[in-house]
Design an enzyme around this catalytic site. Sequence first.
Site, PDB file in Angstrom:
ATOM      1  N   ARG A   1      -4.030  -1.020  16.477  1.00 44.92           N
ATOM      2  CA  ARG A   1      -2.931  -0.070  16.387  1.00 44.92           C
ATOM      3  C   ARG A   1      -2.071  -0.132  17.644  1.00 44.92           C
ATOM      4  O   ARG A   1      -1.877   0.872  18.341  1.00 44.92           O
ATOM      5  CB  ARG A   1      -3.470   1.332  16.152  1.00 44.92           C
ATOM      6  N   CYS A   2      -1.578  -1.309  17.917  1.00 41.64           N
ATOM      7  CA  CYS A   2      -0.826  -1.504  19.150  1.00 41.64           C
ATOM      8  C   CYS A   2       0.027  -2.738  19.015  1.00 41.64           C
ATOM      9  O   CYS A   2      -0.411  -3.735  18.461  1.00 41.64           O
ATOM     10  CB  CYS A   2      -1.823  -1.624  20.292  1.00 41.64           C
TER      11      CYS A   2
ATOM     12  N   GLN B   1      -2.202  -7.889   5.785  1.00 41.70           N
ATOM     13  CA  GLN B   1      -1.020  -7.145   6.218  1.00 41.70           C
ATOM     14  C   GLN B   1       0.231  -8.021   6.157  1.00 41.70           C
ATOM     15  O   GLN B   1       1.323  -7.548   6.388  1.00 41.70           O
ATOM     16  CB  GLN B   1      -1.213  -6.642   7.662  1.00 41.70           C
TER      17      GLN B   1
ATOM     18  N   GLU C   1       2.220   3.327  15.893  1.00 38.35           N
ATOM     19  CA  GLU C   1       1.169   3.083  16.881  1.00 38.35           C
ATOM     20  C   GLU C   1       1.320   3.906  18.158  1.00 38.35           C
ATOM     21  O   GLU C   1       0.416   3.888  19.004  1.00 38.35           O
ATOM     22  CB  GLU C   1       1.168   1.595  17.251  1.00 38.35           C
TER      23      GLU C   1
HETATM   24  N1  MCN Z   1       8.586   6.543   9.881  1.00 41.61           N
HETATM   25  C1  MCN Z   1       9.548   7.505   9.723  1.00 41.61           C
HETATM   26  N2  MCN Z   1      10.533   7.641  10.672  1.00 41.61           N
HETATM   27  C2  MCN Z   1      10.552   6.856  11.782  1.00 41.61           C
HETATM   28  C3  MCN Z   1       9.551   5.877  11.953  1.00 41.61           C
HETATM   29  C4  MCN Z   1       8.586   5.736  10.983  1.00 41.61           C
HETATM   30  O1  MCN Z   1       9.511   8.243   8.742  1.00 41.61           O
HETATM   31  N3  MCN Z   1      11.506   6.979  12.690  1.00 41.61           N
HETATM   32  C5  MCN Z   1       7.565   6.333   8.854  1.00 41.61           C
HETATM   33  C6  MCN Z   1       7.785   4.986   8.164  1.00 41.61           C
HETATM   34  O2  MCN Z   1       8.729   5.034   7.188  1.00 41.61           O
HETATM   35  C7  MCN Z   1       6.401   4.638   7.697  1.00 41.61           C
HETATM   36  C8  MCN Z   1       5.531   5.211   8.805  1.00 41.61           C
HETATM   37  O3  MCN Z   1       6.296   6.234   9.437  1.00 41.61           O
HETATM   38  O4  MCN Z   1       6.138   5.253   6.467  1.00 41.61           O
HETATM   39  C9  MCN Z   1       5.153   4.143   9.859  1.00 41.61           C
HETATM   40  O5  MCN Z   1       6.294   3.409  10.143  1.00 41.61           O
HETATM   41  P1  MCN Z   1       6.432   2.314  11.296  1.00 41.61           P
HETATM   42  O6  MCN Z   1       6.356   2.964  12.599  1.00 41.61           O
HETATM   43  O7  MCN Z   1       7.620   1.495  10.964  1.00 41.61           O
HETATM   44  O8  MCN Z   1       5.123   1.429  11.178  1.00 41.61           O
HETATM   45  P2  MCN Z   1       4.704   0.442   9.996  1.00 41.61           P
HETATM   46  O9  MCN Z   1       5.070   1.013   8.704  1.00 41.61           O
HETATM   47  O10 MCN Z   1       5.102  -0.940  10.320  1.00 41.61           O
HETATM   48  O11 MCN Z   1       3.139   0.578  10.086  1.00 41.61           O
HETATM   49  C10 MCN Z   1       2.395  -0.183  10.989  1.00 41.61           C
HETATM   50  C11 MCN Z   1       1.630   0.684  11.956  1.00 41.61           C
HETATM   51  C12 MCN Z   1       0.593  -0.136  12.585  1.00 41.61           C
HETATM   52  S1  MCN Z   1       1.060  -1.582  13.313  1.00 41.61           S
HETATM   53  C13 MCN Z   1      -0.727   0.221  12.544  1.00 41.61           C
HETATM   54  S2  MCN Z   1      -1.844  -0.708  13.385  1.00 41.61           S
HETATM   55  C14 MCN Z   1      -1.131   1.355  11.765  1.00 41.61           C
HETATM   56  C15 MCN Z   1      -0.064   2.361  11.591  1.00 41.61           C
HETATM   57  O12 MCN Z   1       1.101   1.806  11.248  1.00 41.61           O
HETATM   58  N4  MCN Z   1      -1.968   1.156  10.742  1.00 41.61           N
HETATM   59  C16 MCN Z   1      -2.132   2.173   9.824  1.00 41.61           C
HETATM   60  N5  MCN Z   1      -0.404   3.462  10.891  1.00 41.61           N
HETATM   61  C17 MCN Z   1      -1.358   3.377   9.919  1.00 41.61           C
HETATM   62  N6  MCN Z   1      -1.555   4.381   9.050  1.00 41.61           N
HETATM   63  C18 MCN Z   1      -2.451   4.231   8.058  1.00 41.61           C
HETATM   64  N7  MCN Z   1      -2.634   5.260   7.194  1.00 41.61           N
HETATM   65  N8  MCN Z   1      -3.160   3.090   7.881  1.00 41.61           N
HETATM   66  C19 MCN Z   1      -3.027   2.052   8.739  1.00 41.61           C
HETATM   67  O13 MCN Z   1      -3.702   0.933   8.553  1.00 41.61           O
HETATM   68 CU1  CUN Z   2      -1.046  -3.839  16.149  1.00 45.13          CU
HETATM   69  S1  CUN Z   2      -2.408  -3.162  15.085  1.00 45.13           S
HETATM   70 MO1  CUN Z   2      -0.881  -2.835  13.837  1.00 45.13          MO
HETATM   71  O1  CUN Z   2       0.130  -3.984  14.632  1.00 45.13           O
HETATM   72  O2  CUN Z   2      -1.250  -3.715  12.485  1.00 45.13           O
END
Ligand code: MCN
Ligand code: CUN
Length: 787
Positions: free
Chosen positions: A371-372, A221, A741
Site C-alpha cells: 500500500r505504497c 492488479q 495509500e
Molecule cells: N478517490 C476519490 N477522490 C479522490 C481520490 C480517490 O473519490 N480525490 C477514490 C477513487 O475513485 C477510488 C478510491 O478513492 O475509488 C482510491 O482511489 P486512488 O487513490 O486513485 O487509488 P486506486 O484506485 O488506484 O487504488 C489503489 C490503492 C493502492 S495502490 C492500494 S495498495 C490499495 C488501496 O488503493 N489497495 C486496496 N486501497 C485499497 N482498498 C481496498 N479495499 N483494497 C485494496 O486492495
Molecule cells: Cu503500492 S501497493 Mo498498491 O501500489 O497496489
Amino acid sequence: MPRTSPEVGGMGHSVKRKEDPRFIRGKGTYVDDLHLPGMLYLDIVRSPFAHAKIKKIEVSKALAIPGVLAVITGQDLARYNLHWMPTLMSDTQMVLPVEKVMYQAQEVAAVLATDRYIAADGAEAVEVDYEPLPVVVDAKKALEPGAPVLRTDKPGQTDNHIWHWQWGDRTATDRAFQEAEVTVQQEIYLPRIHVSSIETCGCVADFDKVEGKLTLWMTTQAPHAVRTVFALVAGHVGLAEHKIRIISPDIGGGFGGKVPVYPGYVIAVAASVLTGKPVKWIEDRMENLQADSFARDYHIAAELAAKKDGTLTALRIKTIADHGYTDAAANPSKFPAGLFHICTGSYDFKAAHVEVDGVYTNKPPGGIAYRCSFRVTEAVHTVERMVDLMAHQLGMDPAELRLKNFIKPEQFPYRSALGWEYDSGNYAAALHKAMEKIGYAELRQEQIEKRRRGELMGIGISSFTEIVGAGPSKHFDILGLKMFDSSEIRIHPTGKVTARFGTKSQGQGHETTYAQIIAEELGIPVADIQVEEGDTDTAPYGLGTYASRSTPTAGAAGAVAARKIREKAKKIAAYLLEANEEDLEWEPGKFFVRGTPAKAKTIQEIAFAAYTNHPPGIEAGLEAVSYYDPPNLTYPFGSYICVVDIDKGTGEVKIRRFVAVDDCGNIINPMIVEGQIHGGLTMGLAPALYEEISYDEYGNILGGSFIDYLLPTAVETPKWETDKTCTPSPHHPLGAKGVGESATVGAPAAIANAVVDALWHLGVRHVDIPITPAKVWKLLRESGVTD
Ligand code: MCN
Ligand code: CUN
C-alpha cells in the site's frame, strides 16, 4: 458543493458503492468461485530449505495416488524453456528450479490432480533429496567479501550486489553537511512485511486447443501488462497476445501483492496448455504469507543537517535494499529504488543525496510495495523520523520545526532538491488543522505534568507528502510499457452507459467512482452507468491499479473521454435544436440555447438521436476513448498526530488518539475516500506495532503464519479521527489526487515519533518498527525504569 443532484450522483456525493450489494450478499465472483467442467487442480511442493541443491525429485509415490495425473518439475518446463521467467525489473526468476532452491517455501514441483485435496496429498508424497548450501539472510553480510554468491546462474555475477543507484547532488549535499551547525544521524530498519489481503493469489487457466486461445482468470492488479509479459515469454510456444485473454474478476484485496507474476500462475498455464483442460491453482494462507512478494526490507542510514535556528539544509541517505533472491520489485523501470527519492518530503531542502544498493539474499523476492507508491513509505518514514529527531535534538517543538521548514503554498509548483515537481500543497494548513483538532497545546501541557509524575506519554507528528499517479510517459514505464491509462465510454441509444477502464479495482470502489466521474461530466445518473474493468478482451489497454494511480490516470482518462463525448453531443444538440453550436450552453445533463432554457436537449435525447437521427456529416454513435498520459504525478499530503501512553510495566504502547488530516485535492466520493483512509490507517498501524517477517540464520521464516505475524484486529485498532483540507491538483482534469495509500504511508512515522517522544527524556533516540512491547520493555529497563 456538488454540481450535480444526488440522483445524478457526480463528484462530491457519497454515493453508496454499486459493487457492495453483490459483495455483502456473498455474490461476488472471485477466482476460486469458478468451477469449469473437467477442471484439474494444482498444488505446489515447496522447499523446506532456504538454499539447497536439488539432487533428486522422486515422483513415483505421488503418481501412485489415484487421481494424481502428473508431477511437473523444472526439468519438464526446461524442455519448453519455461523454467525461468523475467521479473518486472528485468531480472530473472525461477518458475520451477532445475538446480537449486533459493529460499524457504520456494516452489519445487507441482502436482496436477482431479481434486484439490488429492493434489495436496500428491504434493506431500513427492520426495525431494536436497543438499543444503550456505545461507545468506542478512543483507549487510551478503555484501561482505567472501559471502557465498547466490545467483550462480547469472553469468558474470561474482557477488550478491544487484545494482547501485544514486540521485541528487552529492557535492552540494556534502558541502551543506560540512557547513552545518547541527547534524543528526540515524540507522533505520524497515522490516519485511506482507500485505495479507483476505483473498490469496490464484488462477484458473483454460486453454482451448481448438481455438488455440488461453483464457486466464487470475488475481492480478494489472491484467493487460501481464498479458503482454505472457505473450513475450510464451510466444514461442504459440501463445500470442491476441490468443490470450486475461480476466481479473472480483479481487479480495491487492495492496501491491497482486502486481507480480508468481510461478503458480505460469505452471497452471503450462499445465492447461499441455492437458487442454482447465487448471485451478489457489494458494493457501501460509503459502501466501511465506512465498509471495514482500515489501520494505530497507536498511537505511540517514543524516540530516540544519542550522541552530532549525532551518533544515540537507539530507543524505544510504540504503541497502534486500530484494531476496531476485529483483522482482514492481517499480517503474527507470527507478530501481522506486520513488524513494521523494525522501525530502514536505520540506524545503536545498540539497539532498540518496544512494541505494540492491542486494540478493536467500529470501523470497521482495521489493513490491505494501500500500505504497513504490517506496514512498520508506522515504516518508525516514524523513519524518529524521525531522523529529532534529527537533528533539534542538529542543524545538516538532510541530514548530515542521512549520518552519514546510514548502510554502506560494512555492508550488515546487521543484525538490531531488528533482520532483510537486503540483500543489498547503502543508501548514493541514498541520494546523490537525493540531487544533487534537488540542496540541493542551496535550503538550498534559505531557509535562505526566512526565513530572513519571508517566510516559508521547505525541507524534507525521506531515507526509505522497507521490502517486505514475506516471508521465517521459519517465515512467514498466518493461518499456508507458504508464498511461485508459477509458472507453460507450453511450447506448437509450442513454445508458457502458464504460471500461484499463485499471482494476481490488476493493477501492471503481465501479462507483468512475461512474461518478462520468456522471459529473455528462449528467447521466450513476445508476445508468455500468463500469467494467479487468478483461483484456474488452477493456482498453492500461497499466492497472497500484500506486494510487487509478484516479490520477484512468480517472482522468474517464473525464477526458466524457468531454470528447460532450463535444460530439453538442454538435448533435445543435442539429436537433436548429441552433448554432456557439449558442449552446451546458448544464449537467443537457444542452440549452443561451437565453432560452426551454429550448434544450438532454444527453439521453442526444444519445437516442446519435443512433436514430444523426446529423449529416457526423458519424452515428456516441462513444469515445482516451489514453491519458498524465503531465505530472499528483502529490497528496496530510498531517497525522498520534498520542500514545506507554505502560511502564509491560512496555505496551497504547494509542490514545490519532487525528488524520488528509488532502487529496478534489474528492470524487467522500465516503469512499474516508473508507480508504480508515483502511489505510489500520494498514499503517500494522507495521508500526505488529507486523514483521524475519528469518533465522538458516533462512527459516519466523512469522510464517498468523500466529506469529500479527495483524491488528478491531480490538487493537484505535478510533481514527479524520478530517481534510482540499488543495486541487492543477493538472488533473478534475483537480483530484490519488488517496488509496496516503494513510498507510503517513501513519507509521506518527506512531514511531510518538513513542520516541514519550521516551526521549530517558535517553531513547530511536526505535525501529514494529514497536513491540518486548522492544519497549527492554528500552525501559536499559534506561533504568523499573516500575
Ligand atoms: N478517490 C476519490 N477522490 C479522490 C481520490 C480517490 O473519490 N480525490 C477514490 C477513487 O475513485 C477510488 C478510491 O478513492 O475509488 C482510491 O482511489 P486512488 O487513490 O486513485 O487509488 P486506486 O484506485 O488506484 O487504488 C489503489 C490503492 C493502492 S495502490 C492500494 S495498495 C490499495 C488501496 O488503493 N489497495 C486496496 N486501497 C485499497 N482498498 C481496498 N479495499 N483494497 C485494496 O486492495
Ligand atoms: Cu503500492 S501497493 Mo498498491 O501500489 O497496489
